[in-house]
Motif scaffolding. Sequence first.
Motif, PDB file in Angstrom:
ATOM      1  N   THR A  88      55.822  33.193  46.990  1.00  0.00           N
ATOM      2  CA  THR A  88      54.954  34.000  47.981  1.00  0.00           C
ATOM      3  C   THR A  88      54.417  32.830  49.166  1.00  0.00           C
ATOM      4  OG1 THR A  88      52.895  35.342  48.162  1.00  0.00           O
ATOM      5  CG2 THR A  88      52.991  33.673  46.536  1.00  0.00           C
ATOM      6  N   ARG A  89      54.121  33.703  50.229  1.00  0.00           N
ATOM      7  CA  ARG A  89      53.332  32.833  51.138  1.00  0.00           C
ATOM      8  C   ARG A  89      52.019  32.403  50.888  1.00  0.00           C
ATOM      9  NH1 ARG A  89      53.144  35.862  56.825  1.00  0.00           N
ATOM     10  NH2 ARG A  89      55.008  35.318  57.044  1.00  0.00           N
ATOM     11  N   GLU A  90      51.168  33.272  49.969  1.00  0.00           N
ATOM     12  CA  GLU A  90      50.077  32.636  49.914  1.00  0.00           C
ATOM     13  C   GLU A  90      49.488  33.352  48.396  1.00  0.00           C
ATOM     14  OE1 GLU A  90      45.669  32.610  51.864  1.00  0.00           O
ATOM     15  OE2 GLU A  90      47.046  33.834  52.977  1.00  0.00           O
ATOM     16  N   ALA A  91      48.838  32.400  47.424  1.00  0.00           N
ATOM     17  CA  ALA A  91      48.445  32.962  46.308  1.00  0.00           C
ATOM     18  C   ALA A  91      47.015  32.442  46.005  1.00  0.00           C
ATOM     19  CB  ALA A  91      49.411  32.755  45.176  1.00  0.00           C
ATOM     20  N   VAL A  92      46.333  33.029  45.223  1.00  0.00           N
ATOM     21  CA  VAL A  92      44.736  32.615  44.762  1.00  0.00           C
ATOM     22  C   VAL A  92      44.973  33.000  43.286  1.00  0.00           C
ATOM     23  CG1 VAL A  92      42.503  32.732  45.062  1.00  0.00           C
ATOM     24  CG2 VAL A  92      43.974  32.790  46.984  1.00  0.00           C
ATOM     25  N   ALA A  93      44.661  32.059  42.370  1.00  0.00           N
ATOM     26  CA  ALA A  93      44.574  32.489  41.004  1.00  0.00           C
ATOM     27  C   ALA A  93      43.096  32.404  40.767  1.00  0.00           C
ATOM     28  CB  ALA A  93      45.228  31.378  40.137  1.00  0.00           C
ATOM     29  N   GLY A  94      42.794  33.179  39.740  1.00  0.00           N
ATOM     30  CA  GLY A  94      41.412  33.488  39.431  1.00  0.00           C
ATOM     31  C   GLY A  94      41.288  34.167  38.025  1.00  0.00           C
ATOM     32  N   ASP A  95      40.153  33.921  37.597  1.00  0.00           N
ATOM     33  CA  ASP A  95      39.830  34.534  36.240  1.00  0.00           C
ATOM     34  C   ASP A  95      39.036  36.059  36.261  1.00  0.00           C
ATOM     35  OD1 ASP A  95      40.906  32.907  34.549  1.00  0.00           O
ATOM     36  OD2 ASP A  95      39.412  31.717  34.763  1.00  0.00           O
ATOM     37  N   ASP A  96      38.423  36.316  37.530  1.00  0.00           N
ATOM     38  CA  ASP A  96      37.676  37.287  38.111  1.00  0.00           C
ATOM     39  C   ASP A  96      38.444  38.238  38.756  1.00  0.00           C
ATOM     40  OD1 ASP A  96      35.591  39.224  38.414  1.00  0.00           O
ATOM     41  OD2 ASP A  96      34.434  37.915  39.671  1.00  0.00           O
ATOM     42  N   LEU A  97      38.886  39.421  38.092  1.00  0.00           N
ATOM     43  CA  LEU A  97      39.471  40.415  38.888  1.00  0.00           C
ATOM     44  C   LEU A  97      38.859  41.148  39.981  1.00  0.00           C
ATOM     45  CD1 LEU A  97      42.028  42.129  38.996  1.00  0.00           C
ATOM     46  CD2 LEU A  97      41.126  43.711  37.512  1.00  0.00           C
ATOM     47  N   LEU A  98      37.603  41.461  39.710  1.00  0.00           N
ATOM     48  CA  LEU A  98      36.618  42.117  40.880  1.00  0.00           C
ATOM     49  C   LEU A  98      36.613  41.237  42.040  1.00  0.00           C
ATOM     50  CD1 LEU A  98      34.906  44.461  41.352  1.00  0.00           C
ATOM     51  CD2 LEU A  98      33.102  43.283  40.556  1.00  0.00           C
ATOM     52  N   THR A  99      36.422  39.665  42.043  1.00  0.00           N
ATOM     53  CA  THR A  99      36.274  38.908  42.896  1.00  0.00           C
ATOM     54  C   THR A  99      37.407  38.912  43.966  1.00  0.00           C
ATOM     55  OG1 THR A  99      34.575  37.676  41.944  1.00  0.00           O
ATOM     56  CG2 THR A  99      35.865  36.719  44.012  1.00  0.00           C
TER      57      THR A  99
END
Length: 139
Positions: free
Chosen positions: A79-90
């Motif tokens: 992908t061009r850009e990706a941001v991993a995280g644990d908070d789905l809402l954020t």
Amino acid sequence: MKLRIVTPLSVVVDEDGVLALRAEDCSGGFGILPRHADFLTSLVISIVSWKSGDGRRRYCAVRRGVLSVTGGEAIAIATREAVAGDDLLTLDQTVLSRFRADIETERTERVESTRLQLNAIRQIMRHLRPDGRGAAGSL
């Protein structure tokens, strides 16, 4: 299964033991389980979610991309850009809205660039007319 999410600049996710994955392409949401048939699809701006070996849900917002399943055990997302995280809402509220705004900005810039190119071509054509009309210095 092994999941790998990469951008041109980094490896965002590299995880073994993925039990299930959910993603979204232009036809809608879909799931991947172990021993899935080989598969290739183009992702839309969305959140990819997966269940890791410890039973926790993990998330990664992607700005479009290509997902492939190989051998029923390897899932790769480029992908061009990706941001991993644990908070789905954020991820949903901040990251996806930024991705969508970036896409709209790119679209506007592309239209403006095309408009400038067409104006330059018109100017060149006006100076190259065989009858000499519009050429600089013609009488």
